[in-house]
Design a protein around this motif. Structure first.
Motif, PDB file in Angstrom:
ATOM      1  N   LEU A 184     -22.477-127.264   7.487  1.00  0.00           N
ATOM      2  CA  LEU A 184     -21.027-127.261   7.263  1.00  0.00           C
ATOM      3  C   LEU A 184     -20.293-126.056   7.861  1.00  0.00           C
ATOM      4  N   PRO A 185     -20.821-124.830   7.793  1.00  0.00           N
ATOM      5  CA  PRO A 185     -20.070-123.693   8.365  1.00  0.00           C
ATOM      6  C   PRO A 185     -20.120-123.620   9.890  1.00  0.00           C
ATOM      7  N   GLN A 186     -20.852-124.504  10.550  1.00  0.00           N
ATOM      8  CA  GLN A 186     -21.007-124.414  12.001  1.00  0.00           C
ATOM      9  C   GLN A 186     -19.679-124.703  12.719  1.00  0.00           C
ATOM     10  N   ASP A 187     -19.537-124.146  13.919  1.00  0.00           N
ATOM     11  CA  ASP A 187     -18.287-124.261  14.669  1.00  0.00           C
ATOM     12  C   ASP A 187     -17.983-125.707  15.058  1.00  0.00           C
ATOM     13  N   TYR A 188     -19.017-126.505  15.375  1.00  0.00           N
ATOM     14  CA  TYR A 188     -18.727-127.870  15.815  1.00  0.00           C
ATOM     15  C   TYR A 188     -18.185-128.729  14.669  1.00  0.00           C
ATOM     16  N   ILE A 189     -18.513-128.373  13.434  1.00  0.00           N
ATOM     17  CA  ILE A 189     -17.934-129.086  12.284  1.00  0.00           C
ATOM     18  C   ILE A 189     -16.457-128.709  12.142  1.00  0.00           C
ATOM     19  N   LYS A 190     -16.175-127.432  12.284  1.00  0.00           N
ATOM     20  CA  LYS A 190     -14.771-126.981  12.207  1.00  0.00           C
ATOM     21  C   LYS A 190     -13.949-127.595  13.333  1.00  0.00           C
ATOM     22  N   PHE A 191     -14.549-127.668  14.529  1.00  0.00           N
ATOM     23  CA  PHE A 191     -13.834-128.242  15.668  1.00  0.00           C
ATOM     24  C   PHE A 191     -13.575-129.730  15.450  1.00  0.00           C
ATOM     25  N   ALA A 192     -14.566-130.450  14.896  1.00  0.00           N
ATOM     26  CA  ALA A 192     -14.386-131.884  14.635  1.00  0.00           C
ATOM     27  C   ALA A 192     -13.253-132.113  13.643  1.00  0.00           C
ATOM     28  N   ARG A 193     -13.183-131.278  12.615  1.00  0.00           N
ATOM     29  CA  ARG A 193     -12.102-131.409  11.638  1.00  0.00           C
ATOM     30  C   ARG A 193     -10.757-131.015  12.257  1.00  0.00           C
ATOM     31  N   ALA A 194     -10.770-130.012  13.127  1.00  0.00           N
ATOM     32  CA  ALA A 194      -9.523-129.575  13.772  1.00  0.00           C
ATOM     33  C   ALA A 194      -8.967-130.664  14.693  1.00  0.00           C
ATOM     34  N   LYS A 195      -9.856-131.495  15.260  1.00  0.00           N
ATOM     35  CA  LYS A 195      -9.398-132.597  16.108  1.00  0.00           C
ATOM     36  C   LYS A 195      -8.764-133.716  15.304  1.00  0.00           C
ATOM     37  N   GLY A 196      -8.865-133.644  13.986  1.00  0.00           N
ATOM     38  CA  GLY A 196      -8.254-134.657  13.143  1.00  0.00           C
ATOM     39  C   GLY A 196      -9.170-135.820  12.803  1.00  0.00           C
ATOM     40  N   LEU A 197     -10.485-135.670  13.032  1.00  0.00           N
ATOM     41  CA  LEU A 197     -11.414-136.747  12.675  1.00  0.00           C
ATOM     42  C   LEU A 197     -11.454-136.939  11.176  1.00  0.00           C
ATOM     43  N   ARG A 198     -11.633-138.171  10.772  1.00  0.00           N
ATOM     44  CA  ARG A 198     -11.748-138.445   9.341  1.00  0.00           C
ATOM     45  C   ARG A 198     -12.984-137.768   8.767  1.00  0.00           C
ATOM     46  N   GLU A 199     -12.868-137.366   7.495  1.00  0.00           N
ATOM     47  CA  GLU A 199     -13.972-136.669   6.853  1.00  0.00           C
ATOM     48  C   GLU A 199     -15.241-137.537   6.822  1.00  0.00           C
ATOM     49  N   ARG A 200     -15.050-138.831   6.640  1.00  0.00           N
ATOM     50  CA  ARG A 200     -16.208-139.729   6.612  1.00  0.00           C
ATOM     51  C   ARG A 200     -16.933-139.721   7.956  1.00  0.00           C
TER      52      ARG A 200
END
Length: 324
Positions: A215-231
């Motif tokens: 969860l703390p990894q950068d690619y997770i933060k980037f995926a959320r920043a792109k607006g991807l759904r949490e699911r």
């Protein structure tokens, strides 16, 4: 890739060959089956005849090469007790043990993976802490005690499920399987639950630890920043990256479920390989013991090889030909 696979196959063959030496010598130096096979009142002529019949009068090194020659032909010798091929006896019991192991692993994955994912995503919730406390119990409670408690509650007190045996079976793919009948499923449920308890806790805690690491990894933060759904973030980015350790554990634990289901099979009188090997050890039935151990060696070697292949599928960065 192909070269690396061939190299791994040669390594696997070397491991199997080394284990034949260890298994054969280890079994040969423990106890004397002659003391069980021959009546104490038998005369020396009768003793000598039985010893020669089973080849126990040969030097140990010669017995090993006879065993190795038979192994290459799929012949582990005849059981001292049953007078039948040892491999045939084990293969007769294999479907029962496989069925129990697959059912237990299925329960462990279906229960442990989602609960571990939930506990990793929401670690501060009371429900997550309750799940983790329950997983500690799963590690701590002895298998034999849990099995007895399951029998006492669900069989003796409530009368919902049978206490032992396998129940009626149907033939499928050359083996007899109890899960194909409703009564057979009822017989399968309690031993499968008992065998799955420790594995469920293991998968649960491993999944939770993997989620909290990813969860703390950068690619997770980037995926959320792109607006991807949490699911989608969880399904694609979180789950895929924690599957490598989970696949490792699931693969190896499947082998251990087959190899170490002895306690569960004994408690529930499940007619699998575990019960057969316990009886064979008590009677010093050397061919059956050696055949069982060699089958377990082959099983773990194959599982490790399959796990290596799965790594490359789950994560292309992991290559079989990498020299680490």
């Amino acid at each position: 890739m192909v070269t690396s696979i061939i190299r791994r196959l040669f390594q696997a063959l070397f491991v199997v060959l080394a284990m034949t030496v260890i298994v054969f010598i280890g079994v040969s130096v423990i106890g004397n089956p002659v003391d069980i096979l021959i009546n104490p009142d038998a005369n020396q002529v009768e003793r000598a005849r039985v010893i020669a019949h089973y080849g126990l009068d040969e030097p140990l090194w010669k017995q090993y090469f006879i065993f190795l020659r038979g192994l290459a032909q799929g012949d582990f010798g005849d059981s001292f007790v049953y007078g039948r091929p040892a491999l045939g006896l084990i293969l007769e019991r294999l479907p029962a043990t496989l069925e129990l192991a697959i059912a237990a692993l299925g329960i462990a994955i279906v229960v442990g993976l989602p609960l571990g994912l939930y506990a990793g995503l929401y670690p501060s919730r009371i429900s997550s802490r309750t799940i983790m406390t329950g997983s500690i119990l799963g590690f701590s409670l002895p298998t034999f005690w849990v099995g007895l408690m399951l029998i006492m509650i669900f069989s003796v007190e409530l009368g919902w499920l049978p206490t032992n045996g396998r129940g009626p079976t149907l033939e499928f793919l050359g083996g007899q399987w109890s899960f194909l009948t409703s009564d057979g499923l009822r017989h399968l449920l309690l031993p499968a639950l008992n065998l799955a308890l420790f594995k469920t806790s293991l998968i649960l805690r491993l999944t939770r630890a993997g989620v909290q690491e990813v969860l703390p990894q950068d690619y997770i933060k980037f995926a959320r920043a792109k607006g991807l759904r949490e699911r989608r973030v969880i399904a694609v980015h979180v789950l895929k990256n924690l599957m490598i350790p989970v696949v490792t554990i699931v693969g190896l634990e499947f082998g251990s479920l087959i190899a170490f289901s002895v306690v569960t099979e004994s408690i529930f009188a499940w007619p699998g390989m575990g019960k057969l090997i316990i009886d064979s050890i008590n009677l010093l039935d050397r061919p059956v013991i050696v055949a069982y151990l060699m089958i377990m060696v082959l099983l773990f070697v194959v599982l490790n090889f399959v796990i290596d292949i799965c790594y490359t599928i789950l994560d292309p960065r992991v290559r079989l030909d990498s020299k680490a």
